[in-house]
Design a protein around this motif. Structure first.
Motif, PDB file in Angstrom:
ATOM      1  N   GLN A   1       0.831  -1.263  -0.163  1.00 14.03           N
ATOM      2  CA  GLN A   1       0.005  -0.036   0.028  1.00 14.03           C
ATOM      3  C   GLN A   1       0.899   1.155   0.052  1.00 14.03           C
ATOM      4  O   GLN A   1       0.721   2.045  -0.957  1.00 14.03           O
ATOM      5  N   GLY A  26       2.489   5.896  -3.014  1.00 13.02           N
ATOM      6  CA  GLY A  26       1.411   4.797  -2.560  1.00 13.02           C
ATOM      7  C   GLY A  26      -0.326   5.243  -1.962  1.00 13.02           C
ATOM      8  O   GLY A  26      -0.073   6.597  -1.593  1.00 13.02           O
ATOM      9  N   ARG A  27      -0.683   4.545  -1.505  1.00 16.98           N
ATOM     10  CA  ARG A  27      -1.558   4.904  -1.118  1.00 16.98           C
ATOM     11  C   ARG A  27      -1.485   5.563   0.789  1.00 16.98           C
ATOM     12  O   ARG A  27      -1.756   5.748   1.667  1.00 16.98           O
ATOM     13  N   SER A  30      -4.215   7.176   3.509  1.00 17.43           N
ATOM     14  CA  SER A  30      -4.831   6.751   4.349  1.00 17.43           C
ATOM     15  C   SER A  30      -4.105   6.263   5.354  1.00 17.43           C
ATOM     16  O   SER A  30      -4.446   5.066   6.202  1.00 17.43           O
ATOM     17  N   ASN A 100      -0.258   1.584   8.068  1.00 21.72           N
ATOM     18  CA  ASN A 100      -1.260   1.565   6.662  1.00 21.72           C
ATOM     19  C   ASN A 100      -2.667   2.033   7.615  1.00 21.72           C
ATOM     20  O   ASN A 100      -2.993   2.327   6.558  1.00 21.72           O
ATOM     21  N   GLN A 101      -2.741   0.792   8.322  1.00 19.95           N
ATOM     22  CA  GLN A 101      -3.743   0.962   9.231  1.00 19.95           C
ATOM     23  C   GLN A 101      -4.151   0.673  10.718  1.00 19.95           C
ATOM     24  O   GLN A 101      -2.962  -0.534  10.617  1.00 19.95           O
ATOM     25  N   THR A 115       5.195  -1.283   6.283  1.00 15.43           N
ATOM     26  CA  THR A 115       5.837  -1.167   5.797  1.00 15.43           C
ATOM     27  C   THR A 115       6.592  -0.553   6.314  1.00 15.43           C
ATOM     28  O   THR A 115       7.028   0.151   7.186  1.00 15.43           O
TER      29      THR A 115
END
Length: 126
Positions: A1, A26-27, A30, A100-101, A115
């Protein structure tokens, strides 16, 4: 991500400063948080500093509080670690990480992160 590229490491004398940068792609919108961790020779990887991506709320290891500052440039998708008053014990490979989350852990917990950057060497000579 998310992909991370670190830069800014090097060799400095004790008392001097370095600024590390970690560019994310990337994302990134979020992301929950980004953090810096370090691993000294013969030691485990430990938390240094982290920042919530949206709110910029920060957290620091006690060993670097008052000396290091984590910040982010939201538009550039980049997180920085300004390291002042460097000490020989700061010598380590520094890793940028992206959460990422949120997985339920504190942002100081390495297991929260998804990551990791490639690492950049920081050497502080006495």
């Amino acid at each position: 991500q998310v992909q991370l590229v670190e830069s800014g490491g090097g060799l400095v004398q004790a008392g001097n400063s370095l600024r590390l940068a970690c560019a994310a792609s990337g994302r990134t919108q979020s992301m929950y948080a980004m953090g810096w961790f370090r691993q000294a020779p013969g030691k485990e990887r430990v938390f240094v500093a982290a920042i919530r991506w949206n709110t910029a709320i920060t957290d620091y290891a006690e060993s670097v509080k008052g000396r290091f500052t984590i910040s982010r440039d939201y538009a550039k998708n980049t997180v920085y670690l300004q390291m002042n008053s460097l000490k020989p014990e700061d010598t380590a490979v520094y890793y940028c990480a992206a959460d990422n989350q949120w997985a339920g852990s504190r942002i100081s917990n390495a297991h929260e992160y998804d990551t990791w950057g490639q690492g950049t060497q920081v050497t502080v000579a006495s």
